[in-house]
Scaffold this motif. Structure first.
Motif, PDB file in Angstrom:
ATOM      1  N   THR A 143      34.447  22.674  43.582  1.00 27.98           N
ATOM      2  CA  THR A 143      33.761  23.397  44.650  1.00 27.98           C
ATOM      3  C   THR A 143      33.773  24.901  44.385  1.00 27.98           C
ATOM      4  O   THR A 143      32.759  25.586  44.546  1.00 27.98           O
ATOM      5  CB  THR A 143      34.431  23.077  46.009  1.00 27.98           C
ATOM      6  OG1 THR A 143      34.064  21.755  46.382  1.00 27.98           O
ATOM      7  CG2 THR A 143      34.004  24.053  47.097  1.00 27.98           C
ATOM      8  N   ARG A 180      30.544  27.357  43.669  1.00 28.84           N
ATOM      9  CA  ARG A 180      30.313  28.554  44.497  1.00 28.84           C
ATOM     10  C   ARG A 180      30.197  29.816  43.644  1.00 28.84           C
ATOM     11  O   ARG A 180      29.377  30.692  43.931  1.00 28.84           O
ATOM     12  CB  ARG A 180      31.428  28.698  45.527  1.00 28.84           C
ATOM     13  CG  ARG A 180      31.324  27.638  46.599  1.00 28.84           C
ATOM     14  CD  ARG A 180      32.398  27.824  47.654  1.00 28.84           C
ATOM     15  NE  ARG A 180      31.949  27.192  48.886  1.00 28.84           N
ATOM     16  CZ  ARG A 180      32.113  27.705  50.098  1.00 28.84           C
ATOM     17  NH1 ARG A 180      32.712  28.860  50.254  1.00 28.84           N
ATOM     18  NH2 ARG A 180      31.671  27.071  51.155  1.00 28.84           N
ATOM     19  N   VAL A 186      23.190  26.133  47.139  1.00 25.07           N
ATOM     20  CA  VAL A 186      23.892  24.920  46.741  1.00 25.07           C
ATOM     21  C   VAL A 186      23.149  24.287  45.564  1.00 25.07           C
ATOM     22  O   VAL A 186      21.938  24.485  45.419  1.00 25.07           O
ATOM     23  CB  VAL A 186      23.997  23.955  47.964  1.00 25.07           C
ATOM     24  CG1 VAL A 186      22.658  23.298  48.280  1.00 25.07           C
ATOM     25  CG2 VAL A 186      25.083  22.914  47.772  1.00 25.07           C
ATOM     26  N   GLN A 238      31.097  21.707  50.651  1.00 23.92           N
ATOM     27  CA  GLN A 238      29.711  21.983  50.277  1.00 23.92           C
ATOM     28  C   GLN A 238      28.712  21.069  50.991  1.00 23.92           C
ATOM     29  O   GLN A 238      27.538  21.396  51.078  1.00 23.92           O
ATOM     30  CB  GLN A 238      29.546  21.871  48.754  1.00 23.92           C
ATOM     31  CG  GLN A 238      30.332  22.910  47.947  1.00 23.92           C
ATOM     32  CD  GLN A 238      29.757  24.295  48.081  1.00 23.92           C
ATOM     33  OE1 GLN A 238      30.061  25.018  49.052  1.00 23.92           O
ATOM     34  NE2 GLN A 238      28.910  24.688  47.153  1.00 23.92           N
ATOM     35  N   SER A 245      24.392  20.897  52.105  1.00 24.47           N
ATOM     36  CA  SER A 245      23.581  20.098  51.188  1.00 24.47           C
ATOM     37  C   SER A 245      22.812  19.001  51.911  1.00 24.47           C
ATOM     38  O   SER A 245      23.237  18.530  52.963  1.00 24.47           O
ATOM     39  CB  SER A 245      24.494  19.463  50.131  1.00 24.47           C
ATOM     40  OG  SER A 245      23.752  18.614  49.294  1.00 24.47           O
TER      41      SER A 245
END
Ligand SMILES: *Cc1c(COP(=O)(O)O)cnc(C)c1O
Length: 537
Positions: A166, A170, A189, A394, A398
């Motif tokens: 993650t 990012r 994303v 996330q 998404s």
């Protein structure tokens, strides 16, 4: 040291023995545990467990993956043509003849079989005479990453399924946003591709437009009442995923307003201004302007600064579809994207001009709060309290839930090669395309539509004067098919103003001008034969 040297390929003889004994634990096969003898119904481990990638099967994993990699390496090394020219009818029996309920039980045997059903006749994008679609040869660091990410199998929906994955994703979103110049509030994303990125961006734009309409309405207005009035303005050369997104987003049939292009296939800002005014006068709500930075057919880049001015003046969401042109972010032609930093959202396809394996794409936004339109909470996965606790999940941003760690490919690419090296590869194909345009433009047998900005060339073989237009069309279509059937090259086709054209998309820096010349000769020959018949000189 291993306690049990079980045979390399074969499953172990007894159910339960497959995992082998572990250190510090008595062996089940030694029958020292009363539970295994006293309870006949005790669940046993199936022997097929050896196929699972676990701490006890790492040898097997390494050997089998190496075997697979070796086959691909050998195949790539001896590929002399981008395609064998096999037809669906020829290949279908090989695939349908396989009994999927009769496993081979052996990786080597399955790989042998794969040669026949796939590898031998696959379309090879690494070959310099593959000139068809926006498929790139891939960089090795990304292929290494692909092997890592599928073995570890992180899922990027939540922190508790990915941890560092993650954080890496990012960082790459921030890195891309900074390259674009979206500012400090940017976010985004990774997605499965430009189609999904465009859909995602337009979902955010739609919900922002609805929010504004509701805010400004004199009487309460429900979303379904707004949807039929929403309009997306985009050029006639934009990607079809824009129209598809409009349908998925529940907009009306006429939701996409097609804005005419100039002769270089760039959106005309005067026409855009006119359409915007017309929408407003008709009581419609322009929810987004979609500019394309690298149209799929022509590689043309819409005039971003002029479009951004109009969007600003009218208070409209600007989405830039840079699925193809994103490679410019790392190239010495970065200036071609000037104005992109004013977008509200941007689509990038690393699996096109960043030389990444499919899939690798992202949607970026200027204002991270817009991402909330795709936020839903599930108690079992990403409860609202985890957002309050600042746990980075996330999935909150998404459209997907379970999601591949595609970002690792770009990470490895940047860590091994660096961004400039990627840009050099893209610049090389853009340079080559410019040189190929010179060739084509000087060749009386062909006509080219536009001078390329990126790496596509749309052209057609010109039939002799007086040839019926339909015959000229057929000759071009035939040339493409005959070339592909011979396997000597693969090119694409498209339609421009109702006429059939051929198309080169160059993404391989190893495609030389002599490859291009050779393919043009073959195309001219096939087209000529079609028109003049086989006996013409
Ligand atoms: C390729 C492309 C898309 C679609 O991207 P996928 O990754 O194929 O889904 C969208 N827009 C443009 C301009 C493209 O070239």
């Amino acid at each position: 040291m291993s306690f049990l040297a079980h045979p390399a390929e074969d499953p172990p003889p007894h159910p339960g023995a497959g995992t082998g004994p572990r250190k510090g634990r008595p062996s089940a096969t030694a029958a020292s545990s009363p539970s295994t003898t006293s309870s006949p119904s005790a669940p046993s481990t199936p022997s097929t467990v050896t196929h699972l990638l676990t701490n006890t099967s790492t040898d097997r994993y390494e050997r089998h993956v190496t075997d697979g990699v070796g086959r691909v390496a050998a195949r790539l090394a001896r590929t002399e043509r981008p395609f064998t020219g096999v037809t669906p009818a020829q290949l279908a029996p090989a695939v349908s003849g396989i009994d999927l309920d009769e496993p081979l039980g052996d990786t080597a045997a399955a790989l042998d079989e794969l040669e026949r059903v796939y590898l031998r006749d696959a379309v090879y994008f690494h070959h310099p005479r593959y000139l068809a679609h926006l498929n790139c040869p891939v960089v090795i660091p990304a292929v290494v990453a692909e092997a890592v990410l599928s073995a570890v199998n992180s899922s990027l929906d939540t922190w508790d399924q990915s941890a560092g994955g993650t954080l890496i994703e990012r960082r790459l979103i921030d890195w891309t946003a900074r390259r674009i110049g979206l500012g400090r509030a940017a976010d985004g994303v990774f997605t499965s591709g430009g189609t999904q990125s465009n859909l995602h961006a337009l979902l955010l734009a739609r919900d922002e437009a609805c929010r504004m309409e509701q805010k400004n309405a004199a009487t309460p207005l429900r979303k379904p009442e707004i949807l039929p009035r929403l309009r997306i303005l985009t050029s006639e050369c934009s990607h079809f995923s824009i129209a598809k997104s409009a349908t998925v987003l529940g907009l009306g049939e006429d939701a996409v307003v097609s804005v005419p292009c100039d002769e270089d296939r760039r959106m005309r800002t005067d026409a855009l201004a006119r359409e915007l005014t017309r929408c407003r006068t008709a009581g419609l709500v322009p929810m987004a302007v979609v500019a394309t930075a690298g149209t799929t057919d022509f590689g043309s880049i819409d005039p971003l600064p002029g479009i951004a001015d109009l969007c600003e003046r009218h208070g409209i969401w600007l989405h830039v579809d840079a699925a193809y042109g994103c490679g410019l972010l790392v190239s010495r032609r970065r200036h071609l994207l000037d104005g992109i930093e004013r977008a509200d959202s941007v689509t990038v396809d690393y699996h096109k001009s960043f030389f990444q394996p499919v899939s690798s794409s992202a949607v970026l936004v200027r204002d991270r709060t817009a991402m909330r339109h795709a936020t839903y909470h599930a108690d079992y996965l990403n409860p609202a309290r985890s957002a309050e606790d600042r746990i980075p999940n996330q999935v909150d941003k998404s459209l997907q839930t379970t999601r591949r760690f595609d970002a690792l490919k770009l990470w490895m690419t940047l860590r091994v090669m660096g961004a400039d090296a990627v840009g050099e590869l893209f610049d090389a194909v853009v340079d080559r395309t410019a040189a190929a345009w010179e060739l084509l433009d000087a060749d009386p047998r062909f006509e080219v539509v536009t001078r390329p900005r990126l790496s596509t060339l749309v052209f057609r073989w010109l039939p002799p004067d007086g040839t019926p237009a339909v015959l000229g069309d057929r000759a071009n279509l035939h040339a493409r098919e005959a070339l592909s059937a011979s396997g000597e090259g693969v090119v694409a086709a498209t339609v421009v103003d109702g006429r059939h054209y051929l198309k080169f998309t160059l993404l391989n820096p190893q495609t030389s001008l002599s490859d291009i010349t050779a393919v043009l000769e073959l195309l001219a020959e096939h087209a000529g034969q079609y028109v003049y018949g086989r006996h013409a000189g």
